[in-house]
Design a protein around this motif. Structure first.
Motif, PDB file in Angstrom:
ATOM      1  N   ALA A   1       0.858  -1.071  -0.141  1.00 28.53           N
ATOM      2  CA  ALA A   1       0.177  -0.064   0.060  1.00 28.53           C
ATOM      3  C   ALA A   1       0.906   1.493  -0.053  1.00 28.53           C
ATOM      4  CB  ALA A   1      -1.057  -0.127   1.224  1.00 28.53           C
ATOM      5  N   GLU A   2       1.938   1.253   0.559  1.00 27.53           N
ATOM      6  CA  GLU A   2       2.763   2.468   0.833  1.00 27.53           C
ATOM      7  C   GLU A   2       3.605   2.335  -0.658  1.00 27.53           C
ATOM      8  OE1 GLU A   2       4.541   5.652   2.077  1.00 27.53           O
ATOM      9  OE2 GLU A   2       2.776   4.616   2.849  1.00 27.53           O
ATOM     10  N   VAL A   3       3.985   1.361  -1.335  1.00 29.38           N
ATOM     11  CA  VAL A   3       4.545   1.426  -2.649  1.00 29.38           C
ATOM     12  C   VAL A   3       3.439   2.230  -3.664  1.00 29.38           C
ATOM     13  CG1 VAL A   3       5.477   0.357  -4.619  1.00 29.38           C
ATOM     14  CG2 VAL A   3       5.955  -0.395  -2.418  1.00 29.38           C
ATOM     15  N   ALA A   4       2.111   1.723  -3.403  1.00 29.05           N
ATOM     16  CA  ALA A   4       1.157   2.164  -4.056  1.00 29.05           C
ATOM     17  C   ALA A   4       0.941   3.743  -3.909  1.00 29.05           C
ATOM     18  CB  ALA A   4      -0.207   1.610  -3.918  1.00 29.05           C
ATOM     19  N   ARG A   5       0.883   4.223  -2.613  1.00 22.97           N
ATOM     20  CA  ARG A   5       0.773   5.423  -2.414  1.00 22.97           C
ATOM     21  C   ARG A   5       1.966   6.552  -2.995  1.00 22.97           C
ATOM     22  NH1 ARG A   5       2.537   9.351   0.164  1.00 22.97           N
ATOM     23  NH2 ARG A   5       4.246   8.152   1.191  1.00 22.97           N
TER      24      ARG A   5
ATOM     25  N   SER B   1      -2.061   1.577  -8.638  1.00 23.56           N
ATOM     26  CA  SER B   1      -3.039   0.818  -8.125  1.00 23.56           C
ATOM     27  C   SER B   1      -2.209  -0.693  -7.733  1.00 23.56           C
ATOM     28  CB  SER B   1      -4.172   0.695  -8.811  1.00 23.56           C
ATOM     29  OG  SER B   1      -5.159  -0.370  -8.112  1.00 23.56           O
ATOM     30  N   ILE B   2      -2.148  -0.981  -6.583  1.00 22.05           N
ATOM     31  CA  ILE B   2      -1.294  -2.525  -6.353  1.00 22.05           C
ATOM     32  C   ILE B   2      -2.353  -3.387  -5.483  1.00 22.05           C
ATOM     33  CG2 ILE B   2       0.540  -3.603  -5.401  1.00 22.05           C
ATOM     34  CD1 ILE B   2       2.140  -0.799  -5.856  1.00 22.05           C
ATOM     35  N   GLU B   3      -2.671  -4.376  -6.068  1.00 27.03           N
ATOM     36  CA  GLU B   3      -3.780  -5.296  -5.318  1.00 27.03           C
ATOM     37  C   GLU B   3      -3.051  -6.654  -5.194  1.00 27.03           C
ATOM     38  OE1 GLU B   3      -7.487  -5.468  -7.139  1.00 27.03           O
ATOM     39  OE2 GLU B   3      -7.756  -3.266  -7.451  1.00 27.03           O
TER      40      GLU B   3
END
Length: 115
Positions: free
Chosen positions: A90-94, A99-101
Protein backbone atom coordinates in the motif's frame (compact mmCIF):
# COMPACT_ATOMS: atom_id res chain seq x y z
CA UNK A 1 12.12 -13.25 15.37
CA UNK A 2 14.87 -12.43 12.95
CA UNK A 3 15.33 -8.69 12.61
CA UNK A 4 17.98 -7.02 10.51
CA UNK A 5 18.56 -3.29 10.45
CA UNK A 6 20.34 -2.05 7.35
CA UNK A 7 21.42 1.51 6.71
CA UNK A 8 22.76 2.52 3.34
CA UNK A 9 21.84 3.29 -0.21
CA UNK A 10 18.78 1.59 -1.68
CA UNK A 11 20.85 -0.72 -3.88
CA UNK A 12 22.38 -2.27 -0.75
CA UNK A 13 18.89 -2.94 0.61
CA UNK A 14 17.80 -4.47 -2.69
CA UNK A 15 20.90 -6.67 -2.79
CA UNK A 16 20.15 -7.98 0.70
CA UNK A 17 16.59 -8.74 -0.36
CA UNK A 18 17.77 -10.80 -3.33
CA UNK A 19 16.42 -14.31 -3.08
CA UNK A 20 18.58 -17.13 -1.92
CA UNK A 21 18.39 -20.41 -3.84
CA UNK A 22 15.59 -21.92 -1.76
CA UNK A 23 12.29 -23.47 -2.69
CA UNK A 24 9.44 -21.11 -3.47
CA UNK A 25 7.38 -20.04 -0.52
CA UNK A 26 3.90 -21.39 -0.04
CA UNK A 27 0.78 -19.26 -0.26
CA UNK A 28 0.24 -19.94 3.45
CA UNK A 29 3.34 -18.05 4.54
CA UNK A 30 3.05 -15.25 1.99
CA UNK A 31 1.45 -12.25 3.64
CA UNK A 32 1.37 -13.81 7.08
CA UNK A 33 0.17 -11.24 9.59
CA UNK A 34 3.03 -12.18 11.91
CA UNK A 35 5.69 -11.19 9.34
CA UNK A 36 6.71 -7.54 9.62
CA UNK A 37 8.89 -5.47 7.34
CA UNK A 38 11.05 -2.39 7.79
CA UNK A 39 11.96 -0.80 4.51
CA UNK A 40 13.41 2.46 3.30
CA UNK A 41 13.52 3.49 -0.35
CA UNK A 42 15.12 6.70 -1.61
CA UNK A 43 14.77 7.82 -5.24
CA UNK A 44 14.48 4.32 -6.70
CA UNK A 45 12.42 3.18 -9.69
CA UNK A 46 9.11 1.66 -8.62
CA UNK A 47 9.68 -1.29 -10.97
CA UNK A 48 13.03 -2.09 -9.30
CA UNK A 49 11.45 -1.95 -5.84
CA UNK A 50 8.54 -4.21 -6.79
CA UNK A 51 10.72 -6.68 -8.69
CA UNK A 52 13.12 -6.98 -5.75
CA UNK A 53 10.26 -7.45 -3.31
CA UNK A 54 8.72 -10.04 -5.63
CA UNK A 55 11.93 -12.05 -5.75
CA UNK A 56 12.75 -11.81 -2.07
CA UNK A 57 9.26 -12.32 -0.64
CA UNK A 58 8.10 -14.77 -3.29
CA UNK A 59 5.05 -13.29 -4.98
CA UNK A 60 4.27 -13.18 -8.70
CA UNK A 61 4.35 -9.62 -10.07
CA UNK A 62 1.95 -8.77 -12.91
CA UNK A 63 2.04 -5.37 -14.64
CA UNK A 64 -1.03 -4.11 -16.49
CA UNK A 65 -0.24 -3.31 -20.12
CA UNK A 66 -1.69 0.18 -19.54
CA UNK A 67 1.26 1.07 -17.26
CA UNK A 68 3.61 3.18 -19.34
CA UNK A 69 7.40 2.89 -19.19
CA UNK A 70 7.44 6.32 -17.49
CA UNK A 71 5.10 5.05 -14.76
CA UNK A 72 7.27 1.97 -14.21
CA UNK A 73 10.47 4.04 -14.07
CA UNK A 74 9.23 6.82 -11.80
CA UNK A 75 11.35 7.37 -8.70
CA UNK A 76 9.77 6.78 -5.33
CA UNK A 77 10.86 7.36 -1.74
CA UNK A 78 9.31 6.11 1.48
CA UNK A 79 10.09 4.51 4.82
CA UNK A 80 8.00 1.97 6.74
CA UNK A 81 8.55 0.18 10.01
CA UNK A 82 6.91 -2.96 11.36
CA UNK A 83 4.34 -3.28 8.56
CA UNK A 84 2.68 -6.29 6.98
CA UNK A 85 3.18 -7.18 3.32
CA UNK A 86 -0.14 -5.59 2.40
CA UNK A 87 0.78 -2.39 4.24
CA UNK A 88 4.16 -2.34 2.49
CA UNK A 89 2.50 -2.73 -0.92
CA UNK A 90 0.00 0.00 0.00
CA UNK A 91 2.89 2.37 0.72
CA UNK A 92 4.49 1.57 -2.64
CA UNK A 93 1.12 2.31 -4.27
CA UNK A 94 0.75 5.59 -2.38
CA UNK A 95 4.28 6.69 -3.26
CA UNK A 96 3.93 5.80 -6.94
CA UNK A 97 0.32 6.76 -7.59
CA UNK A 98 -0.27 3.27 -9.02
CA UNK A 99 -2.91 0.76 -8.00
CA UNK A 100 -1.45 -2.37 -6.37
CA UNK A 101 -3.62 -5.31 -5.38
CA UNK A 102 -2.54 -8.66 -3.92
CA UNK A 103 -4.53 -11.85 -4.28
CA UNK A 104 -2.69 -14.62 -2.42
CA UNK A 105 0.66 -14.94 -4.20
CA UNK A 106 -0.13 -12.63 -7.16
CA UNK A 107 0.45 -8.86 -7.01
CA UNK A 108 -1.17 -6.87 -9.82
CA UNK A 109 0.02 -3.35 -10.67
CA UNK A 110 -2.17 -1.05 -12.73
CA UNK A 111 -2.84 2.60 -13.41
CA UNK A 112 -4.77 4.19 -10.54
CA UNK A 113 -8.34 5.19 -11.40
CA UNK A 114 -7.74 8.91 -10.80
CA UNK A 115 -4.81 9.12 -13.25
Amino acid sequence: GNVCHVRGVTNFHLALLAPSPVAARTDLSLGSRSLRYEFQVVNTQVSAVLESLSQSIGFELQWDKACSPAQRQQLISFEVKQVTLDQLLAEVARSSGLSIERQKSVVKVSVAAEQ
